[in-house]
Enzyme design. Structure first.
Site, PDB file in Angstrom:
ATOM      1  CG  ASP A   1      -2.025  -1.038   1.106  1.00  0.00           C
ATOM      2  OD1 ASP A   1      -2.453  -1.339  -0.023  1.00  0.00           O
ATOM      3  OD2 ASP A   1      -2.425  -1.577   2.151  1.00  0.00           O
TER       4      ASP A   1
ATOM      5  NE  ARG B   1      -7.959   2.939   4.300  1.00  0.00           N
ATOM      6  CZ  ARG B   1      -7.304   1.891   4.798  1.00  0.00           C
ATOM      7  NH1 ARG B   1      -6.203   1.443   4.206  1.00  0.00           N
ATOM      8  NH2 ARG B   1      -7.753   1.268   5.871  1.00  0.00           N
TER       9      ARG B   1
ATOM     10  CG  HIS C   1      -6.786  -1.429  -0.895  1.00  0.00           C
ATOM     11  ND1 HIS C   1      -6.138  -2.075   0.142  1.00  0.00           N
ATOM     12  CD2 HIS C   1      -6.634  -0.103  -0.661  1.00  0.00           C
ATOM     13  CE1 HIS C   1      -5.612  -1.176   0.960  1.00  0.00           C
ATOM     14  NE2 HIS C   1      -5.902   0.026   0.500  1.00  0.00           N
TER      15      HIS C   1
ATOM     16  CB  CYS D   1      -1.627  -6.056   0.612  1.00  0.00           C
ATOM     17  SG  CYS D   1      -2.493  -7.158   1.704  1.00  0.00           S
TER      18      CYS D   1
END
Length: 258
Positions: free
Chosen positions: A68, A133, A163, A248
């Site tokens: 991220d 986000r 996400h 991630c």
């Protein structure tokens, strides 16, 4: 030859305090999570990936989700600016790591927000999730950095998951895979294959036909095997409690050049 380098970051002591926005909070076993992370890193190394540990950010509970913090295209890195204030302290160590690997470094500036988990790269196309986000200004800044390098940036709505890559990733042939109830608009992708489990939507391309994926998605693994791929399963259930997935937990750098 494509590079096979991956950034990883150990889970910190505050992992159990990590954010949970779309899931009901469940207790996280930090010792088990550490063992699961070690196994994940071992799979990368065992398939020819050179791993680089990013400096710990122990005050940031979600720092293990290192993807991220940055988006990399060829040798250019864009340091993210998360829409979650508590995650913005994660970036300095990642910035240092990509710099040491020879990347040119750019930054997302206020008022832009962007999480790397919202960016799905398929060849030179970058699908960018516009959701909780990542905001419109973050998408604009990403375009400004990467389109001059030949990237094609496509914005995708994200409303039901954290996400974009919580909903979709892609197989080696470019087919986008996703769990349909969590995908806002499958029609945005030229080829889309629905999978039977939420965790089955997340794969890391290890090389060749090998797919790193969660052991929580056995039916999806069977589907991929039937299509001629070779699933490599890892147990990451403690990270899944925090909306994490196999993508991630690392940043794969495939296009670095000397």
């Amino acid at each position: 030859m494509p590079s096979k380098k991956a950034l990883i970051r150990r889970p910190g002591p505050r992992l159990a305090e990590g954010l949970a926005t779309h899931l009901e909070r469940a207790p996280v076993d930090t010792r088990l999570a550490a063992r699961q992370w070690e196994a994940y890193a071992a799979v990368l190394a065992g398939h020819g990936w050179e791993t680089f540990e990013v400096e710990p950010a122990d005050d940031c509970p979600d720092a293990v989700f290192v993807e991220d913090a940055v988006v990399v295209f060829r040798n250019v890195a864009l340091i993210a600016r998360s829409g979650a204030d508590s995650r913005r302290g994660e970036t300095p160590g990642v910035e240092e790591a990509v710099g040491r690997l020879g990347c040119s470094v750019n930054w997302v500036w206020e008022p832009g927000t962007l999480d790397g988990g919202d960016v799905l790269k398929i060849g030179d196309t970058m699908y960018v999730g516009r959701g909780g986000r990542t905001n419109a200004e973050g998408v604009r800044q990403l375009r400004a950095v990467f389109e001059p390098l030949g990237a094609r940036v496509v914005a995708v709505p994200v409303t039901t998951v954290l996400h974009l890559k919580s909903a979709v990733t892609a197989l080696p042939d470019g087919t986008v895979i996703g769990y349909e109830p969590l995908v806002d608009s499958a029609a945005l992708f030229p080829r889309f294959l629905p999978v039977p489990e939420e965790a089955g939507a997340h794969v890391v391309l290890l090389g060749g036909s090998k797919l790193l994926m969660s052991a929580s998605a056995p039916k999806s693994a069977e589907l991929f095997a039937d299509l001629g791929f070779d699933p490599v399963l890892v147990d990451i259930r403690e990270f899944e409690k925090l909306e994490g997935c196999v993508t991630c937990l690392s940043v794969r750098l495939r296009e670095l050049y000397a």
